[in-house]
Design a protein around this motif. Structure first.
Motif, PDB file in Angstrom:
ATOM      1  N   ALA A  80      53.159  38.474   8.398  1.00 19.14           N
ATOM      2  CA  ALA A  80      54.490  37.881   8.515  1.00 19.14           C
ATOM      3  C   ALA A  80      55.074  37.730   7.119  1.00 19.14           C
ATOM      4  O   ALA A  80      54.349  37.472   6.158  1.00 19.14           O
ATOM      5  CB  ALA A  80      54.393  36.517   9.185  1.00 19.14           C
ATOM      6  N   PHE A  81      56.380  37.915   7.031  1.00 23.88           N
ATOM      7  CA  PHE A  81      57.082  37.663   5.782  1.00 23.88           C
ATOM      8  C   PHE A  81      58.509  37.248   6.101  1.00 23.88           C
ATOM      9  O   PHE A  81      59.072  37.644   7.119  1.00 23.88           O
ATOM     10  CB  PHE A  81      57.059  38.885   4.850  1.00 23.88           C
ATOM     11  N   GLU A  82      59.061  36.410   5.226  1.00 23.96           N
ATOM     12  CA  GLU A  82      60.417  35.933   5.435  1.00 23.96           C
ATOM     13  C   GLU A  82      61.400  36.948   4.883  1.00 23.96           C
ATOM     14  O   GLU A  82      61.185  37.528   3.820  1.00 23.96           O
ATOM     15  CB  GLU A  82      60.607  34.581   4.733  1.00 23.96           C
ATOM     16  N   GLY A  83      62.469  37.164   5.613  1.00 28.46           N
ATOM     17  CA  GLY A  83      63.483  38.107   5.156  1.00 28.46           C
ATOM     18  C   GLY A  83      64.680  38.081   6.066  1.00 28.46           C
ATOM     19  O   GLY A  83      64.760  37.267   6.987  1.00 28.46           O
ATOM     20  N   ASP A  84      65.589  38.985   5.790  1.00 27.14           N
ATOM     21  CA  ASP A  84      66.767  39.106   6.638  1.00 27.14           C
ATOM     22  C   ASP A  84      67.052  40.584   6.798  1.00 27.14           C
ATOM     23  O   ASP A  84      66.804  41.377   5.887  1.00 27.14           O
ATOM     24  CB  ASP A  84      67.970  38.387   6.023  1.00 27.14           C
ATOM     25  N   PHE A  85      67.542  40.939   7.942  1.00 26.89           N
ATOM     26  CA  PHE A  85      67.800  42.341   8.265  1.00 26.89           C
ATOM     27  C   PHE A  85      68.952  42.390   9.242  1.00 26.89           C
ATOM     28  O   PHE A  85      68.980  41.636  10.212  1.00 26.89           O
ATOM     29  CB  PHE A  85      66.534  42.965   8.883  1.00 26.89           C
ATOM     30  N   ASP A  86      69.893  43.269   8.983  1.00 29.87           N
ATOM     31  CA  ASP A  86      71.016  43.462   9.889  1.00 29.87           C
ATOM     32  C   ASP A  86      70.611  44.539  10.893  1.00 29.87           C
ATOM     33  O   ASP A  86      70.458  45.705  10.513  1.00 29.87           O
ATOM     34  CB  ASP A  86      72.249  43.893   9.098  1.00 29.87           C
ATOM     35  N   PRO A  87      70.417  44.192  12.163  1.00 24.54           N
ATOM     36  CA  PRO A  87      70.007  45.184  13.154  1.00 24.54           C
ATOM     37  C   PRO A  87      70.934  46.396  13.244  1.00 24.54           C
ATOM     38  O   PRO A  87      70.506  47.476  13.635  1.00 24.54           O
ATOM     39  CB  PRO A  87      70.000  44.399  14.470  1.00 24.54           C
ATOM     40  N   ALA A  88      72.189  46.238  12.843  1.00 23.90           N
ATOM     41  CA  ALA A  88      73.118  47.373  12.844  1.00 23.90           C
ATOM     42  C   ALA A  88      72.723  48.421  11.803  1.00 23.90           C
ATOM     43  O   ALA A  88      73.162  49.569  11.881  1.00 23.90           O
ATOM     44  CB  ALA A  88      74.544  46.889  12.587  1.00 23.90           C
ATOM     45  N   MET A  89      71.887  48.045  10.868  1.00 17.90           N
ATOM     46  CA  MET A  89      71.440  48.962   9.810  1.00 17.90           C
ATOM     47  C   MET A  89      70.140  49.669  10.175  1.00 17.90           C
ATOM     48  O   MET A  89      69.552  50.366   9.350  1.00 17.90           O
ATOM     49  CB  MET A  89      71.265  48.193   8.489  1.00 17.90           C
ATOM     50  N   LEU A  90      69.674  49.501  11.388  1.00 15.02           N
ATOM     51  CA  LEU A  90      68.419  50.118  11.833  1.00 15.02           C
ATOM     52  C   LEU A  90      68.449  51.622  11.601  1.00 15.02           C
ATOM     53  O   LEU A  90      69.404  52.306  11.962  1.00 15.02           O
ATOM     54  CB  LEU A  90      68.192  49.825  13.322  1.00 15.02           C
ATOM     55  N   HIS A  91      67.381  52.116  10.995  1.00 13.41           N
ATOM     56  CA  HIS A  91      67.219  53.561  10.795  1.00 13.41           C
ATOM     57  C   HIS A  91      65.737  53.868  11.013  1.00 13.41           C
ATOM     58  O   HIS A  91      64.901  53.560  10.172  1.00 13.41           O
ATOM     59  CB  HIS A  91      67.649  53.982   9.392  1.00 13.41           C
ATOM     60  N   SER A  92      65.430  54.443  12.160  1.00 10.28           N
ATOM     61  CA  SER A  92      64.042  54.697  12.548  1.00 10.28           C
ATOM     62  C   SER A  92      63.684  56.165  12.380  1.00 10.28           C
ATOM     63  O   SER A  92      64.542  57.054  12.513  1.00 10.28           O
ATOM     64  CB  SER A  92      63.844  54.289  14.013  1.00 10.28           C
ATOM     65  N   ASN A  93      62.384  56.403  12.149  1.00 11.79           N
ATOM     66  CA  ASN A  93      61.902  57.775  12.190  1.00 11.79           C
ATOM     67  C   ASN A  93      61.928  58.242  13.646  1.00 11.79           C
ATOM     68  O   ASN A  93      62.236  57.469  14.552  1.00 11.79           O
ATOM     69  CB  ASN A  93      60.513  57.892  11.567  1.00 11.79           C
ATOM     70  N   THR A  94      61.617  59.502  13.892  1.00 13.58           N
ATOM     71  CA  THR A  94      61.728  60.072  15.227  1.00 13.58           C
ATOM     72  C   THR A  94      60.428  60.737  15.658  1.00 13.58           C
ATOM     73  O   THR A  94      59.520  60.943  14.847  1.00 13.58           O
ATOM     74  CB  THR A  94      62.864  61.115  15.280  1.00 13.58           C
ATOM     75  N   PHE A  95      60.359  61.060  16.944  1.00 15.27           N
ATOM     76  CA  PHE A  95      59.242  61.826  17.487  1.00 15.27           C
ATOM     77  C   PHE A  95      59.798  62.840  18.474  1.00 15.27           C
ATOM     78  O   PHE A  95      60.920  62.690  18.968  1.00 15.27           O
ATOM     79  CB  PHE A  95      58.196  60.908  18.150  1.00 15.27           C
ATOM     80  N   VAL A  96      59.018  63.876  18.737  1.00 18.48           N
ATOM     81  CA  VAL A  96      59.427  64.933  19.653  1.00 18.48           C
ATOM     82  C   VAL A  96      58.580  64.839  20.907  1.00 18.48           C
ATOM     83  O   VAL A  96      57.365  64.628  20.834  1.00 18.48           O
ATOM     84  CB  VAL A  96      59.284  66.322  18.985  1.00 18.48           C
ATOM     85  N   LEU A  97      59.232  64.999  22.066  1.00 17.85           N
ATOM     86  CA  LEU A  97      58.573  64.874  23.361  1.00 17.85           C
ATOM     87  C   LEU A  97      59.156  65.907  24.318  1.00 17.85           C
ATOM     88  O   LEU A  97      60.366  66.168  24.286  1.00 17.85           O
ATOM     89  CB  LEU A  97      58.835  63.458  23.910  1.00 17.85           C
ATOM     90  N   GLU A  98      58.302  66.474  25.152  1.00 15.02           N
ATOM     91  CA  GLU A  98      58.805  67.355  26.192  1.00 15.02           C
ATOM     92  C   GLU A  98      59.504  66.485  27.239  1.00 15.02           C
ATOM     93  O   GLU A  98      58.893  65.633  27.869  1.00 15.02           O
ATOM     94  CB  GLU A  98      57.662  68.127  26.851  1.00 15.02           C
ATOM     95  N   TRP A  99      60.829  66.705  27.380  1.00 11.18           N
ATOM     96  CA  TRP A  99      61.601  65.900  28.311  1.00 11.18           C
ATOM     97  C   TRP A  99      62.718  66.718  28.912  1.00 11.18           C
ATOM     98  O   TRP A  99      63.432  67.372  28.159  1.00 11.18           O
ATOM     99  CB  TRP A  99      62.175  64.666  27.616  1.00 11.18           C
ATOM    100  N   PRO A 100      62.882  66.693  30.200  1.00 12.32           N
ATOM    101  CA  PRO A 100      62.035  66.056  31.200  1.00 12.32           C
ATOM    102  C   PRO A 100      60.623  66.669  31.239  1.00 12.32           C
ATOM    103  O   PRO A 100      60.430  67.799  30.799  1.00 12.32           O
ATOM    104  CB  PRO A 100      62.769  66.308  32.522  1.00 12.32           C
ATOM    105  N   PRO A 101      59.682  65.927  31.802  1.00 11.54           N
ATOM    106  CA  PRO A 101      58.302  66.435  31.856  1.00 11.54           C
ATOM    107  C   PRO A 101      58.224  67.806  32.539  1.00 11.54           C
ATOM    108  O   PRO A 101      58.934  68.062  33.517  1.00 11.54           O
ATOM    109  CB  PRO A 101      57.559  65.366  32.683  1.00 11.54           C
ATOM    110  N   HIS A 102      57.394  68.652  31.995  1.00 11.81           N
ATOM    111  CA  HIS A 102      57.122  69.993  32.528  1.00 11.81           C
ATOM    112  C   HIS A 102      58.344  70.906  32.513  1.00 11.81           C
ATOM    113  O   HIS A 102      58.389  71.889  33.232  1.00 11.81           O
ATOM    114  CB  HIS A 102      56.535  69.922  33.951  1.00 11.81           C
ATOM    115  N   SER A 103      59.339  70.574  31.694  1.00 13.78           N
ATOM    116  CA  SER A 103      60.562  71.377  31.638  1.00 13.78           C
ATOM    117  C   SER A 103      60.504  72.442  30.550  1.00 13.78           C
ATOM    118  O   SER A 103      61.313  73.359  30.547  1.00 13.78           O
ATOM    119  CB  SER A 103      61.769  70.476  31.365  1.00 13.78           C
ATOM    120  N   GLY A 104      59.570  72.258  29.609  1.00 10.21           N
ATOM    121  CA  GLY A 104      59.513  73.157  28.467  1.00 10.21           C
ATOM    122  C   GLY A 104      60.552  72.829  27.401  1.00 10.21           C
ATOM    123  O   GLY A 104      60.598  73.470  26.366  1.00 10.21           O
ATOM    124  N   GLN A 105      61.369  71.814  27.632  1.00 10.45           N
ATOM    125  CA  GLN A 105      62.398  71.411  26.675  1.00 10.45           C
ATOM    126  C   GLN A 105      61.873  70.285  25.793  1.00 10.45           C
ATOM    127  O   GLN A 105      61.426  69.256  26.297  1.00 10.45           O
ATOM    128  CB  GLN A 105      63.652  70.921  27.400  1.00 10.45           C
TER     129      GLN A 105
END
Length: 150
Positions: A80-105
């Motif tokens: 835990a650490f004290e801080g402040d963060f504006d949720p509007a500034m969220l910038h997340s890394n990404t992942f790749v997933l076959e979606w829809p399942p079994h679609s090959g996409q």
């Protein structure tokens, strides 16, 4: 990350991205967390994952909380650490997933699609069940830290 607003303790939680979590709201939020790389120190992994999932570098005094084991068996380490963060500034890394399942996409999704501040009462309803222990530990840790202030 935690903060005090109007005398009330609040915690920053994130919501997992991707199609499996899109309509889940209760016991679906988490602390920013992720996988520990082979040979990586758990504290360094926690800081790296926080930055990857929020876009913000964690800074400050860190307090180690007791690890928890989630229902699926994953052992989660947290600080835990004290801080402040504006949720509007969220910038997340990404992942790749076959979606829809079994679609090959293959589609790309953010690991975290939302972040928000919650008071402890609300956080307990939203956080993944096993991680509620982190909230309990946080209260004790913050009380102890404040008791040592001059």
């Amino acid at each position: 990350m935690y903060r005090t607003q109007s005398g009330q303790l609040e915690v920053l939680l994130v919501h997992s991205g991707g199609p499996y979590w899109v309509k889940r709201y209760w016991q679906a939020w988490s602390i920013p967390k992720g996988e520990i790389d082979p040979g990586e120190d758990t504290f360094e992994a926690a800081k790296r994952e926080f930055q990857e999932e929020t876009g913000q570098i964690p800074q400050g005094v860190f307090y180690r909380l007791r690890p928890v084991r989630q229902a699926g068996g994953k052992l989660v380490f947290a600080w835990a650490f004290e801080g402040d963060f504006d949720p509007a500034m969220l910038h997340s890394n990404t992942f790749v997933l076959e979606w829809p399942p079994h679609s090959g996409q293959m589609q790309e999704f953010p690991e975290v699609d939302r972040a928000a501040w919650f008071c402890l009462e609300e956080a307990k309803k939203r956080i993944i069940k096993a991680q509620a222990q982190f909230l309990e530990d946080l209260v004790v840790t913050v009380d102890q830290a404040q008791a040592t202030l001059p």
